[in-house]
Design an enzyme around this catalytic site. Structure first.
Site, mmCIF file in Angstrom:
data_model
loop_
_atom_site.group_PDB
_atom_site.id
_atom_site.type_symbol
_atom_site.label_atom_id
_atom_site.label_comp_id
_atom_site.label_asym_id
_atom_site.label_seq_id
_atom_site.Cartn_x
_atom_site.Cartn_y
_atom_site.Cartn_z
ATOM 1 N N ASN A 14 -17.430 -27.684 -0.914
ATOM 2 C CA ASN A 14 -17.317 -26.568 -0.116
ATOM 3 C C ASN A 14 -16.656 -25.395 -1.309
ATOM 4 O O ASN A 14 -16.377 -25.676 -2.031
ATOM 5 C CB ASN A 14 -16.358 -26.817 1.230
ATOM 6 C CG ASN A 14 -14.826 -26.940 0.588
ATOM 7 O OD1 ASN A 14 -14.292 -27.457 -0.266
ATOM 8 N ND2 ASN A 14 -13.855 -26.105 1.403
ATOM 9 N N HIS A 25 -20.617 -19.390 -7.050
ATOM 10 C CA HIS A 25 -20.097 -20.937 -6.798
ATOM 11 C C HIS A 25 -19.652 -21.489 -8.224
ATOM 12 O O HIS A 25 -19.497 -20.933 -9.225
ATOM 13 C CB HIS A 25 -21.458 -21.434 -6.715
ATOM 14 C CG HIS A 25 -22.183 -21.464 -5.421
ATOM 15 N ND1 HIS A 25 -21.987 -22.320 -4.372
ATOM 16 C CD2 HIS A 25 -23.239 -20.525 -5.174
ATOM 17 C CE1 HIS A 25 -22.917 -21.875 -3.428
ATOM 18 N NE2 HIS A 25 -23.422 -20.758 -3.853
#
Length: 168
Positions: A14, A25
């Site tokens: 997550n 990310h």
């Protein structure tokens, strides 16, 4: 960071708080995803999190099991993992990557109810997509060195038929 027909769709657990804030990310400085991706031969140089779009040019993408940001993955509930696994399955069915690589075997176990899963290729598939459980690149994962993690990522790269990217 997804597209149809990728060679490998990497899947984090997550978003961490820094990833959520930046929109990139694996953005936390201690996270080893970007160095390991390069050391394993997936990319010709170590990309920065803000260069994540470049992954698509290599046939790679990134998504998450659970979309809710948290400081630590252990803040997620069993229900969040299960729902994340259900939603991820739908995403993979639509996009049909050759491999889904879940960066965190614990997340794979929880999301897909596979309590005995180990690092490496899995028996389960999603349509024609094979699944590989990778060690988590989090700096909190002290069980895996960067070098050992890069070797595991390289095993995936070879299984996926992705040529080693020479240094740029």
């Amino acid at each position: 960071m997804v597209a149809s027909g990728l060679s490998v769709l990497f899947c984090g657990i997550n978003p961490g708080l820094m990833t959520a804030a930046s929109g990139h990310h694996f953005a936390r400085p201690g996270n080893r995803f970007w160095p390991v991706l390069h050391l394993s031969g997936f990319t010709p140089r170590q990309l920065r999190p803000d260069e994540q779009e470049e992954l698509l040019t290599y046939g790679l993408g990134i998504t998450n099991v659970v979309e809710r940001p948290s400081a630590r993955a252990d803040e997620l509930t069993r229900e969040e993992y299960r729902e994340g696994g259900r939603l991820l399955t739908g995403r993979v069915e639509r996009l049909a990557p050759r491999w889904l690589a879940i960066a965190g075997v614990t997340a794979y176990r929880a999301a897909f109810d596979e309590p005995k899963a180990v690092i490496g290729p899995q028996e389960r598939t999603i349509g024609t997509t094979r699944i590989w459980a990778l060690p988590s690149p989090s700096g909190l994962n002290a069980h895996w060195s960067t070098e050992a993690m890069a070797e595991e990522f390289a095993r995936l790269r070879e299984a996926a038929g992705v040529e080693r990217r020479p240094e740029a």
